[in-house]
Design a protein around this motif. Structure first.
Motif, mmCIF file in Angstrom:
data_model
loop_
_atom_site.group_PDB
_atom_site.id
_atom_site.type_symbol
_atom_site.label_atom_id
_atom_site.label_comp_id
_atom_site.label_asym_id
_atom_site.label_seq_id
_atom_site.Cartn_x
_atom_site.Cartn_y
_atom_site.Cartn_z
ATOM 1 N N UNK A 33 5.546 -5.956 10.752
ATOM 2 C CA UNK A 33 5.833 -6.746 9.553
ATOM 3 C C UNK A 33 4.813 -6.496 8.443
ATOM 4 N N UNK A 34 3.548 -6.416 8.812
ATOM 5 C CA UNK A 34 2.501 -6.197 7.804
ATOM 6 C C UNK A 34 2.633 -4.813 7.184
ATOM 7 N N UNK A 60 -9.675 -8.055 9.241
ATOM 8 C CA UNK A 60 -9.982 -6.702 9.711
ATOM 9 C C UNK A 60 -8.763 -5.956 10.243
ATOM 10 N N UNK A 61 -7.704 -6.675 10.649
ATOM 11 C CA UNK A 61 -6.576 -5.952 11.253
ATOM 12 C C UNK A 61 -5.357 -5.924 10.338
ATOM 13 N N UNK A 62 -5.257 -6.872 9.435
ATOM 14 C CA UNK A 62 -4.177 -6.835 8.460
ATOM 15 C C UNK A 62 -2.819 -7.288 8.961
ATOM 16 N N UNK A 63 -2.715 -7.671 10.236
ATOM 17 C CA UNK A 63 -1.411 -8.053 10.795
ATOM 18 C C UNK A 63 -0.842 -9.298 10.117
ATOM 19 N N UNK A 118 -5.238 -0.993 5.139
ATOM 20 C CA UNK A 118 -5.728 -2.316 5.527
ATOM 21 C C UNK A 118 -4.998 -2.909 6.712
ATOM 22 N N UNK A 119 -4.076 -2.166 7.288
ATOM 23 C CA UNK A 119 -3.374 -2.662 8.472
ATOM 24 C C UNK A 119 -3.662 -1.706 9.626
ATOM 25 N N UNK A 120 -4.191 -2.263 10.688
ATOM 26 C CA UNK A 120 -4.508 -1.446 11.859
ATOM 27 C C UNK A 120 -3.280 -1.360 12.755
ATOM 28 N N UNK A 121 -3.017 -0.149 13.237
ATOM 29 C CA UNK A 121 -2.017 0.023 14.280
ATOM 30 C C UNK A 121 -2.726 0.683 15.442
#
Ligand SMILES: Cc1cc2nc3c(=O)[nH]c(=O)nc-3n(C[C@H](O)[C@H](O)[C@H](O)COP(=O)(O)OP(=O)(O)OC[C@H]3O[C@@H](n4cnc5c(N)ncnc54)[C@H](O)[C@@H]3O)c2cc1C
Lengths: 798, 157, 305
Positions: free
Chosen positions: B107-108, B46-49, B134-137
């Motif tokens: 990085x993601x 869910x966070x993509x990190x 797809x990457x949460x910030x």
């Protein structure tokens, strides 16, 4: 916008105390060279290469894994607990219950009312009833499962209003009302009598999760000399130390806390690290081995602090021309199971008092009465989250302003313009705003940039089928700098070396906001060197002076001042030395770009390093220490009158949305956010705070909510707890205004929290403007918007 | 418990090792190989990190059994490192635009943007936002990240 | 109590004893057969891994089908489109064939999770997971797709109308069978499809409501329509009453609005704290059926009056 000319010329009216403090800070009138520029963040090279280490990145080799057995009951007595089977499991090093604790069985940022391990009773689903340390995570997990706990469930309280009932079950011995505060100015009855329109509305906001991307981690590492070393991502190393020591039963100087870079904090890593550190520390003490506790994402949501939910009842009176006459408010501020950062630290500390003070908004209102109750329930507990009580009350007063304007048939901007604070305004606590009041300027520039008038005129149907409507919204806000307690002091040290390099010691932590970049910038500016000449010593309670917590938007301002004062001490050595070397009186000397020079004859200059070397050789003072305490806050305990916070940041946000009136979906099209920040020390970092803050406010408006049923968190993972994605956040245009703060470094005020505060009501107001759907209970997800439109009798038909 | 023999290309180098069959790629990288630039933020995609590139395509390493890397090429943020110490245009742009705040998603974001620019050297804002969605910030509000990708795209062309 | 424990105490690691990577379909089926139902197929793993982590799923052997040969094709076969059992959402969403001849499916696959998820997650996994609002399942149901299922005993073809049995339950035995392909009719010139989705945010989101429509136009009339909705029942749901209602009727706004009303009579969304109330979703069914039909008919060359 009418009446654009404002009384900007009105002079500052500082109190004697403020004047004295301002005098200490005042710098020679020279243009800034380092402060005010957007230098890159210090740790950027490590971030973009993946080399920056976060808590979980430190190897856990040789560590025991710590785990917490959590209560499945919201409110229950613990009848018995049997850990025998768990202890016997191979690979288990320790199983602790309340009986095994060596010191105080309680922690908390303000009041230590949360048990390290619950002994007789549990107060929320997630409360810790036993701790395990084992060789592997899997073994620790198995051990938890083997612990047998017998509970006697008690009736729980899940609505703060129920907590006030005479016969309500008592969650804590002292009762369920943790704080009961009042603010009274003028006579509200008289104010309502003068009003042409009086509206009464109730607004409600839910628990919010910080959803910092990095789940919490703490390491407790016993040292050979008996000291307990705590390492982890945290915003408040000193508060953590203050809690761990009594829990271990040792003096404060036997605990050393080192901060690890945070993957986001937003206030949440002020108290969750206290929780984890106390628990890891008792396990480490019991086993004599290093212990690491890492929470899984779901556990972060279940266990750690949240933004306080509030039910806010407002009654506001206004004259036909838009002038506010009276404001009456009641806040049911839900604390949840433990006190955390809610309760009052006299005179005006704690999130609850802050919420009360901010509740009437940045408006001149002659008659105000606010009753604010802080109530225990059997829910997770409310802590600090980016705004500390202010976001909630802004959601109430900013919606109310729009509802009043609509009732009067004037625009949302007009009513704000009519009442907004200006220099010399008196707040609801009776504080006279003596300086740095740029609220009206933010309204003006925001409206200019956003083209408010044009856009307002262009709102209406987007499509021929009449399914979508465009609308605009505005909200204003104010936010304090500093935390309103008497103990808001902040220390720094500056060590100058003979080659001109500098070490800066500060206890302010970095969580992405840029403190580790901005603070050296201030130090370099003051000394006349470059930021790269200053190396910052990372927060470590054994090394850096007490700086208080990194909260309350206080870092740049309070620490900045402490650094200036510290740097001045070594600068004096440098100037004395340079004066002798150049044969020029010190008053004529200035430092800039690694040179110390004669202002009247700039060619006459010396290398900074050469002067440093000479100063050292001459035995001059090479160490500076600075301590800054903001003006003493005041707030009368009975009337809520006084000057709780010394200066405020101001802001206006405007947003354009499109609402699908058939489904309740919202699209954000444009966003402008204007701020009076006093002085932007690093404009780029500041913009980052603004853009990120607005995104967070957007989440609050449209999607975020910790859903609880009988105290059980229904959406502990990020699948259920939604935060905005890249597709949800529009391009945010920041506008930065600088109305000097005489009490800040180079005029700066705090900015960390302000940006997310007006964002939420601005969006809600835009939705209502577009669709008639006013959502008074957040979040305004499509369903709530849909029903709100229905309740209003449908969208506007024009 | 049995182990599985595994060999794959990691950041340009062949690696062979044996892993427990239920090892997830994120843990193999972080714990087994010490490549901690890949982050675990939610462990459910869910966070993509935790994003890495598998044969050049962004994937959540928290949802990938390590065995799936067999015979393939895994690129992590550490794989962008060059011997001369210089940085990729994307890394430079993330610094220049102030696109990293707490840095946990950085990085993601950079890896995902790397894959995007490889397939689409000149993406518009919408394409960037979709590719990186797809990457949460939680820190930046995304604006500076979008700007950084635009800047890097210009620098590369 | 056990469940309460798992909901409050989370794992970072999985517990699976064996991970098998067969090289052929036969080998895969043998592996499954030899574990007597205790093994489980894993494709992209985007459903399987989270379920293993939360201990909802308890299996000791995984059989990875993502490397089986001949499973990743997307091809036209006469009037049909055939999609391999290993095709990912990313591949389906990007396929010109699917975009052109089954746009509802391309749209649905393009909505799944995030790019990262779509790059590994498969249409087959989406079907077999048996979720009522799955973004590939719902359009495939509207497209009257059928699936080919292989087991050690042989092959069988099951239409999707008989495939979904209950929440998380399908006609496929996940311990013994493998879904090898998906087949449906490509849209003809007088046909169109649409996929609508309502959610609280724009990426990475479980939907509040989804609706897939395939419509066949006959001049200004609706010859026939297939309407699939989710989650309005424990399984992806074909809205037969509304389909029957519109068949043969003129393509007017009135027809479509009435179709929406008709649909609410038979579908039955649950009250969900996270997704939305039954009442709201019932209202949305009306809107989506109308809008879905409008869009599908437009694609079929028929403008609704
Ligand atoms: C972060 C995230 C977001 C998501 N968002 C969405 C979304 O928006 N919409 C949506 O619909 N879904 C979503 N999902 C769910 C999931 O991605 C989809 O259902 C996906 O299509 C599953 O495919 P997979 O290949 O990953 O299946 P897997 O997880 O590998 O398998 C799923 C099930 O199918 C079985 N299976 C897989 N392939 C076969 C086969 N060929 N034969 C027999 N059985 C098989 C497995 O045994 C298992 O029971 C999301 C998941 C995550 C983690």
């Amino acid at each position: 916008m009418q009446d654009k000319t404002q009384e900007k010329t009105k002079t500052q009216v500082l109190t004697r105390e403020e004047n004295e403090l301002a005098r200490r800070l005042r710098t020679a009138d020279k243009p800034l060279t380092v402060a005010g520029t957007s230098i890159g963040r210090r740790d950027d090279p490590l971030k973009v290469t993946g080399k920056l280490k976060y808590g979980a990145d430190y190897s856990a080799e040789g560590f025991l894994f710590g785990k917490i057995l959590r209560s499945p009951h919201a409110h229950a007595l613990i009848k018995s607990i049997n850990v025998k089977k768990a202890q016997e499991l191979e690979g288990v090093a320790a199983v602790l219950t309340a009986e095994d604790l060596p010191g105080r069985n309680g922690f908390g940022a303000i009041i230590p009312d949360q048990p390290v391990i619950c002994g007789d009773k549990v107060r929320f689903v997630g409360d810790g009833v036993a701790l395990v340390a084992a060789e592997t995570e899997t073994i620790a997990h198995q051990a938890l499962k083997l612990i047998e706990v017998e509970y006697e469930p008690l009736p729980g309280i899940f609505d703060p209003r129920d907590a006030m009932a005479e016969d309500a079950p008592k969650i804590h011995e002292g009762g369920n009302i943790l704080s009961d505060d009042k603010m009274v100015k003028g006579d509200v009855d008289a104010g309502f009598a003068e009003a042409d329109v009086i509206l009464e509305r109730t607004y409600q906001v839910p628990f919010l999760e910080h959803a910092y991307l990095e789940p919490d981690t703490t390491m407790a590492i016993p040292q050979p000399d008996g000291v307990m070393l705590i390492e982890g991502p945290m915003q408040a190393p000193f508060t953590t130390r203050r809690n761990v020591a009594p829990v271990l039963g040792v003096p404060i100087n036997q605990v050393r806390v080192r901060q690890i870079h945070m993957g986001g904090g937003f206030g949440g890593k002020e108290d969750s690290p206290i929780d984890l550190s106390c628990r890891a520390a008792v396990l480490a003490q019991a086993t004599g081995r290093p212990v690491k506790i890492t929470l899984e994402r779901e556990e972060v949501t279940i266990q750690t602090a949240k933004r306080h939910p509030m039910i806010m009842e407002l009654k506001v009176g206004v004259k036909k021309d838009g002038t506010l006459t009276a404001f009456q408010g009641v806040i049911y501020d839900e604390q949840g199971a433990y006190a955390s950062l809610g309760p009052k630290i006299p005179p005006a500390g704690g999130s609850h008092v802050h919420a009360m003070v901010m509740m009437p908004g940045p408006y001149e209102i002659p008659n105000v009465k606010v009753d604010a109750y802080l109530l225990y329930t059997n829910h997770p507990y409310g802590g600090a989250m980016r705004g500390f009580g202010a976001p909630q009350v802004h959601i109430a007063h900013e919606q109310m302003m729009d509802e009043l304007a609509a009732e009067l048939g004037i625009t949302a901007v007009d009513i704000r313009e009519k009442n907004a604070f200006r220099l010399g305004s008196q707040t609801a606590t009776g504080q006279v705003l003596s300086q740095s009041v740029g609220l009206r300027e933010t309204l003006e520039s925001c409206a200019d940039r956003f083209k408010w008038d044009e856009r307002l005129a262009a709102t209406g149907w987007v499509d021929q089928a009449h399914t979508k409507r465009r609308g605009v919204g505005v909200a204003m806000g104010w936010y304090r700098t500093s935390i309103g307690t008497n103990g808001d002091g902040c220390g720094a040290a500056v060590h100058l070396h003979e080659d001109g390099s500098v070490l800066l010691y500060s206890g302010i932590t970095e969580m992405g906001q840029g403190a580790f970049t901005v603070l050296p910038q201030i130090c370099a500016e003051e000394l006349g060197i470059m930021p790269e000449d200053v190396r910052l010593v990372k927060p470590d309670t054994d090394l850096v002076p007490e700086s208080g917590p990194t909260v309350g938007s206080r870092s740049t301002t309070l620490m900045g001042n402490a650094i200036i004062l510290a740097a001045r001490q070594v600068k004096e050595s440098l100037m004395d030395t340079a004066s002798m070397m150049l044969m020029v009186p010190t008053e004529r000397l200035d430092a800039k770009g690694r040179k110390i020079y004669d202002r009247e004859n700039p060619d006459k200059s010396l290398d900074f390093a050469a002067v440093a070397a000479r100063a050292m050789a001459a035995g001059k003072r090479m160490i500076g220490q600075g301590w800054w305490t903001p003006p003493v806050p005041s707030l009368d305990g009975h009337t809520g009158q006084g000057s709780p916070y010394h200066v405020y940041t101001y802001s206006t946000h405007m947003v354009q949305v499109v609402v699908d009136v058939e489904t309740g979906e919202v699209e954000l099209e444009d966003y402008v956010a204007a701020f009076d920040v006093g002085k932007a020390i690093n404009p780029k970092a500041l913009e980052g705070q603004i853009e990120g803050g607005v995104a967070m406010g957007l989440g609050y408006a449209l999607m975020e909510e910790v859903v609880l049923v009988e105290g059980v968190t229904q959406n502990p993972s990020l699948q259920g707890y939604l935060v905005p994605t890249m597709l949800d956040v529009p391009d945010i245009q920041p506008v930065i205004l600088e109305v000097t703060n005489e009490l800040g470094p180079y005029g700066a005020k705090g900015i960390g929290e302000m940006p997310n505060i007006p964002a939420t009501p601005a969006i809600i107001n835009a939705i209502a403007q577009a669709s008639n759907g006013r959502v008074r209970r957040l979040p305004a997800d499509p369903e709530r918007i849909f029903w709100a439109i229905k309740e209003a009798g449908g969208p506007p038909q024009d | 418990m049995s182990t599985v023999e595994l060999s794959f290309k990691l950041n340009g180098r062949e690696v062979s090792l044996s892993v427990a069959p239920d090892t997830l790629l994120v843990d193999l990288l972080r714990e087994g190989l010490g490549l901690t630039g890949t982050k675990a933020g939610c462990r459910e995609g869910e966070c993509g990190a935790c994003t890495v590139l598998l044969d050049g395509t962004p994937m959540n390493s928290c949802l990938l059994p390590a065995v799936k890397a067999q015979g393939r090429e895994v690129t992590t943020i550490e794989g962008l490192e060059k011997t001369d110490g210089s940085l990729e245009p994307l890394q430079e742009a993330f610094m220049g635009e102030g696109a990293a705040q707490c840095g946990f998603c950085t990085p993601a974001m950079i890896l995902t943007a790397t894959a995007l620019l490889k397939n689409n050297p000149d993406p518009d804002e919408g394409e960037i936002r979709h590719a990186l969605s797809g990457v949460i910030c939680r820190c930046t509000g995304y604006r500076k990240i979008v700007q950084a990708v635009q800047t890097a795209a210009k620098a590369r062309s | 109590m056990a469940l309460a424990f798992e909901k409050l105490h989370w794992h970072s690691k999985l517990e699976v004893a064996e991970y098998l990577v067969p090289a052929s379909l036969t080998e895969a089926l043998d592996m499954l057969a030899s574990h007597g139902g205790k093994a489980r197929v894993i494709a992209g793993g985007t459903d399987v891994i989270p379920e293993l982590r939360s201990r909802k799923l308890d299996v000791s052997v995984l059989v990875d089908v993502s490397r089986l040969p001949d499973m990743d094709g997307i091809e036209a076969d006469g009037d049909d489109i055939v999609i391999g059992g290993g095709v990912t959402h990313a591949a389906a969403a990007a396929s010109p064939l699917i975009q052109d001849k089954a746009s509802a499916l391309a749209t649905g696959c393009g909505w799944v999770g995030s790019p990262q998820i779509r790059n590994v997650a498969t249409l087959a996994g989406n079907l077999v997971s048996g979720q009522p609002a799955a973004d590939a399942s719902v359009p495939l149901l509207a497209l009257d797709a059928e699936v080919t299922i292989a087991s050690a005993k042989g092959e069988r073809v099951v239409p999707l109308s008989e495939f979904f049995l209950g929440l998380g339950q399908t006609a496929l035995d996940p311990g013994r069978e493998i879904l090898t392909s998906i087949r449906f009719q490509a849209l003809a010139d007088n046909q169109g499809s649409a996929y609508l989705r309502l959610a609280k945010r724009k990426a990475l989101n479980l939907p509040i409501l989804v609706c897939a429509v395939k419509a066949t136009a006959d001049g200004g009339n609706i010859a026939s329509a297939a309407i699939a909705l989710g989650p309005v029942a424990p399984v992806p749901f074909r809205e037969r009453a509304a389909e029957e209602f519109v068949a043969g009727k003129p393509a007017t706004m009135e027809t479509l609005t009435q179709a929406g009303e008709t649909a609410t009579a038979t579908c039955n969304p649950r009250d969900s704290l996270l997704r939305g109330s039954c009442d709201y979703r019932t209202e949305m069914v009306k809107v989506f059926v109308r809008r879905g039909l409008t869009a599908a008919l437009a694609q079929a060359g028929c403008t609704v009056k």
